[in-house]
Design an enzyme around this catalytic site. Structure first.
Site, mmCIF file in Angstrom:
data_model
loop_
_atom_site.group_PDB
_atom_site.id
_atom_site.type_symbol
_atom_site.label_atom_id
_atom_site.label_comp_id
_atom_site.label_asym_id
_atom_site.label_seq_id
_atom_site.Cartn_x
_atom_site.Cartn_y
_atom_site.Cartn_z
ATOM 1 N N GLU A 138 25.235 -73.448 7.181
ATOM 2 C CA GLU A 138 26.202 -73.863 6.155
ATOM 3 C C GLU A 138 25.978 -73.078 4.861
ATOM 4 O OE1 GLU A 138 28.784 -75.842 6.555
ATOM 5 O OE2 GLU A 138 28.303 -76.376 8.621
ATOM 6 N N GLU A 155 31.618 -76.306 3.068
ATOM 7 C CA GLU A 155 30.268 -75.901 3.477
ATOM 8 C C GLU A 155 29.221 -76.699 2.707
ATOM 9 O OE1 GLU A 155 30.280 -73.958 5.932
ATOM 10 O OE2 GLU A 155 32.244 -73.021 5.792
ATOM 11 N N HIS A 195 38.869 -75.082 10.276
ATOM 12 C CA HIS A 195 38.658 -73.970 9.348
ATOM 13 C C HIS A 195 38.992 -72.640 10.020
ATOM 14 C CE1 HIS A 195 35.501 -76.638 7.123
ATOM 15 N NE2 HIS A 195 36.729 -77.080 7.017
ATOM 16 N N HIS A 200 29.140 -80.207 4.215
ATOM 17 C CA HIS A 200 28.494 -80.211 5.530
ATOM 18 C C HIS A 200 26.979 -80.057 5.402
ATOM 19 C CE1 HIS A 200 32.426 -78.817 7.686
ATOM 20 N NE2 HIS A 200 32.490 -80.053 7.248
ATOM 21 N N GLU A 259 33.206 -69.298 11.304
ATOM 22 C CA GLU A 259 33.621 -70.633 11.736
ATOM 23 C C GLU A 259 33.498 -70.809 13.248
ATOM 24 O OE1 GLU A 259 34.024 -72.837 9.616
ATOM 25 O OE2 GLU A 259 34.606 -71.872 7.743
ATOM 26 N N GLU A 275 35.115 -77.446 11.980
ATOM 27 C CA GLU A 275 34.980 -75.994 11.928
ATOM 28 C C GLU A 275 36.149 -75.312 12.645
ATOM 29 O OE1 GLU A 275 32.972 -75.089 9.892
ATOM 30 O OE2 GLU A 275 31.167 -76.314 9.906
#
Lengths: 189, 74
Positions: free
Chosen positions: A135, A165, A67, A168, A35, A64
């Site tokens: 990703e 992910e 995360h 994204h 991340e 991110e």
């Protein structure tokens, strides 16, 4: 600039005392496809990418970091009450020798984080394609972590992160299409 | 028909220290637009293919933009 909301994007619960999981989870903290690498990659690429997709990099790069603190919370909860003996048994003896219980940006094998994990090529197509690949690699990492973990609460959080992910990647793929689009046909000779 | 170069106009601040580049460009080479290369595409003559680096005009990507004379406005 950023505003900080003092809560996690998705709740982090840990049901089993299993410090060894922390050793594996740290891959997503300071690993090549983790991340931190993702956040820094996207927030750095923002400046030179066409403005049509800069906002996307801003938003995803920011997420991110959300995360990152979820992973940090998992690692912290898994290690905070471990004795030095338990740290050793969990394979975290080398970590303990250098950092006590402190988190550190390295991968599961202990290699320290490095900026060479990502690139800023300046070519918008090259940069966005790297982002798509990043990703997919992060999604795969979450899969391998879920495969190794038998903690249902940790896995709940990891499944949420894996799904992000996927989303994204979809957004970056759309960004690639926007960059490829033939817009206002005006050509500058 | 796709174009091999895209042009965009970045934001220009009234406080920029250097004279602005009003138009920026980036490359969008042909492989971005071909999901899977179909059979039987037209080919260059062998000598020209050696020179260009590809057998197929559909994959040829000139660089820099042969149509562009500089990054100025209009």
């Amino acid at each position: 600039m950023w505003y900080y909301e003092k809560k996690l994007q998705y709740p982090v619960r840990v049901s089993q005392c299993n410090p060894m999981l922390a050793k594996f989870l740290i891959e997503q903290y300071g690993g090549a496809d983790g991340e931190l690498a993702a956040a820094l990659r996207y927030l750095n690429q923002r400046y030179t990418i066409p403005d049509k997709v800069a906002g996307l990099l801003n938003d995803i790069g920011t997420e991110e970091f959300a995360h990152l603190e979820m992973i940090a919370t998992m690692v912290y909860k898994l290690t905070k009450d471990a004795t030095p003996e338990q740290m050793k048994e969990a394979g975290l003896g080398a970590h303990y020798a250098d950092h006590d219980k402190a988190l550190f940006f390295h991968n599961a094998a202990g290699a320290p984080f490095t900026a060479t994990y990502f690139q800023a090529k300046g070519d918008p197509i090259a940069d966005i394609y790297e982002d798509i690949a990043a990703e997919e690699k992060a999604r795969a990492t979450y899969q391998w972590l879920i495969n190794m973990s038998d903690d249902p609460d940790i896995n709940d959080g990891l499944k949420f992160l894996r799904e992000r992910e996927v989303v994204h990647s979809m957004r970056f793929r759309e960004a690639a299409e926007i960059l490829k689009e033939e817009r206002d046909k005006k050509t500058y000779y | 028909m796709f174009t091999q170069f895209k042009y965009w106009e970045p934001y220009i601040s009234p406080f920029d220290p250097c004279p602005p580049m009003r138009i920026k460009s980036y490359s969008t080479p042909p492989q971005l637009y071909i999901p899977f290369q179909p059979k039987g595409l037209p080919q260059f003559k062998p000598m020209e293919a050696l020179y260009r680096g590809t057998l197929w005009p559909a994959l040829f990507s000139p660089y820099p933009d042969p149509k562009k004379r500089g990054d100025q406005d209009e």
